[in-house]
Design a protein around this motif. Structure first.
Motif, PDB file in Angstrom:
ATOM      1  N   ASP A   1       0.903  -1.302   0.071  1.00  0.00           N
ATOM      2  CA  ASP A   1       0.072   0.100   0.060  1.00  0.00           C
ATOM      3  C   ASP A   1       0.743   1.152   0.016  1.00  0.00           C
ATOM      4  N   ILE A   2       1.791   1.523   0.952  1.00  0.00           N
ATOM      5  CA  ILE A   2       2.671   2.410   0.930  1.00  0.00           C
ATOM      6  C   ILE A   2       3.625   2.649  -0.447  1.00  0.00           C
ATOM      7  N   GLU A   3       4.063   1.486  -1.028  1.00  0.00           N
ATOM      8  CA  GLU A   3       4.722   1.572  -2.185  1.00  0.00           C
ATOM      9  C   GLU A   3       3.806   1.875  -3.374  1.00  0.00           C
TER      10      GLU A   3
ATOM     11  N   ALA B   1       3.082   5.720  -2.700  1.00  0.00           N
ATOM     12  CA  ALA B   1       4.482   6.730  -2.843  1.00  0.00           C
ATOM     13  C   ALA B   1       4.561   6.746  -4.326  1.00  0.00           C
ATOM     14  N   ALA B   2       4.604   5.702  -5.204  1.00  0.00           N
ATOM     15  CA  ALA B   2       4.721   5.852  -6.787  1.00  0.00           C
ATOM     16  C   ALA B   2       3.547   6.623  -7.269  1.00  0.00           C
TER      17      ALA B   2
ATOM     18  N   GLN C   1      10.244   6.834  -6.142  1.00  0.00           N
ATOM     19  CA  GLN C   1      10.509   5.517  -6.789  1.00  0.00           C
ATOM     20  C   GLN C   1      11.321   4.863  -5.692  1.00  0.00           C
ATOM     21  N   LEU C   2      10.779   3.717  -5.615  1.00  0.00           N
ATOM     22  CA  LEU C   2      11.305   2.555  -4.604  1.00  0.00           C
ATOM     23  C   LEU C   2      12.724   2.188  -5.069  1.00  0.00           C
TER      24      LEU C   2
ATOM     25  N   VAL D   1      13.379   2.251   1.109  1.00  0.00           N
ATOM     26  CA  VAL D   1      14.172   3.428   0.838  1.00  0.00           C
ATOM     27  C   VAL D   1      13.352   4.061  -0.764  1.00  0.00           C
ATOM     28  N   LEU D   2      12.731   5.230  -0.445  1.00  0.00           N
ATOM     29  CA  LEU D   2      12.249   5.840  -1.464  1.00  0.00           C
ATOM     30  C   LEU D   2      12.767   7.134  -1.880  1.00  0.00           C
TER      31      LEU D   2
END
Length: 133
Positions: free
Chosen positions: A103-105, A108-109, A114-115, A129-130
Motif C-alpha cells: 500500500d505504501i509502495e 508513494a509511486a 521511486q522505490l 528507501v524511496l
C-alpha cells in the motif's frame, strides 16, 4: 489445534483487493476470487475469495464488506491448522505487514516517489528507501 475462526485487523479495515493479492503472494499464497466456499471437518463457510498454496485450496479465505463510502473491509475466516501459520493472528499479522508495505509502495509511486530498496530487519520490520526525482 484445529478450530474455525474469524479474524479482522485495523489494516484490513480499508483494503484494495489488488494489493491484498500482492500481500498474499509475498506469503507464497495465491489470492483467488473464484473460490466461494471453504470447508474441512471442523467447519465450512462461504467466502468472497479464497487462497491457494501450490494449487491446493487452503482452509481459509476472505469475506468482504463495503461501507456507504465504498471502502471495503476484509475478514479472514477458516481454519489455519494445516497451514504454514501458527493461527489466524499469525496469518493476519503477516498479511497486514505485507499489505501495508505494498500500500505504501503504491501510494508513494502515485506521488512521484521511486522505490530504491526494501529490506526486512532482524526484528521483522520492513524498511523502504524511496526517492523523489
Amino acid at each position: 489445534m484445529s478450530q474455525w475462526v474469524k479474524a479482522k485487523s485495523e489494516v484490513l479495515a480499508n483494503v484494495e483487493k489488488d494489493i491484498l493479492a500482492l500481500a498474499c503472494e509475498e506469503l507464497n499464497l495465491k489470492y483467488d476470487d473464484t473460490i466461494k466456499s471453504i470447508s474441512n471437518s471442523w467447519g465450512k463457510d462461504t467466502v468472497d475469495a479464497g487462497v491457494k498454496k501450490n494449487g491446493k485450496v487452503m482452509d481459509f479465505g476472505f469475506k468482504f464488506t463495503e461501507n456507504e463510502f465504498g471502502e471495503i473491509s476484509a475478514e479472514v475466516t477458516g481454519d489455519f491448522y494445516f497451514s504454514d501459520f501458527k493461527n489466524s493472528k499469525d496469518f493476519v499479522d503477516k498479511l497486514s505487514k505485507q499489505y501495508r508495505r505494498y500500500d505504501i509502495e503504491q501510494k508513494a509511486a502515485m506521488n512521484g516517489y521511486q522505490l530504491e530498496s526494501v529490506n526486512e530487519t532482524q526484528n521483522g520490520q520492513i524498511e523502504m528507501v524511496l526517492f523523489a526525482y
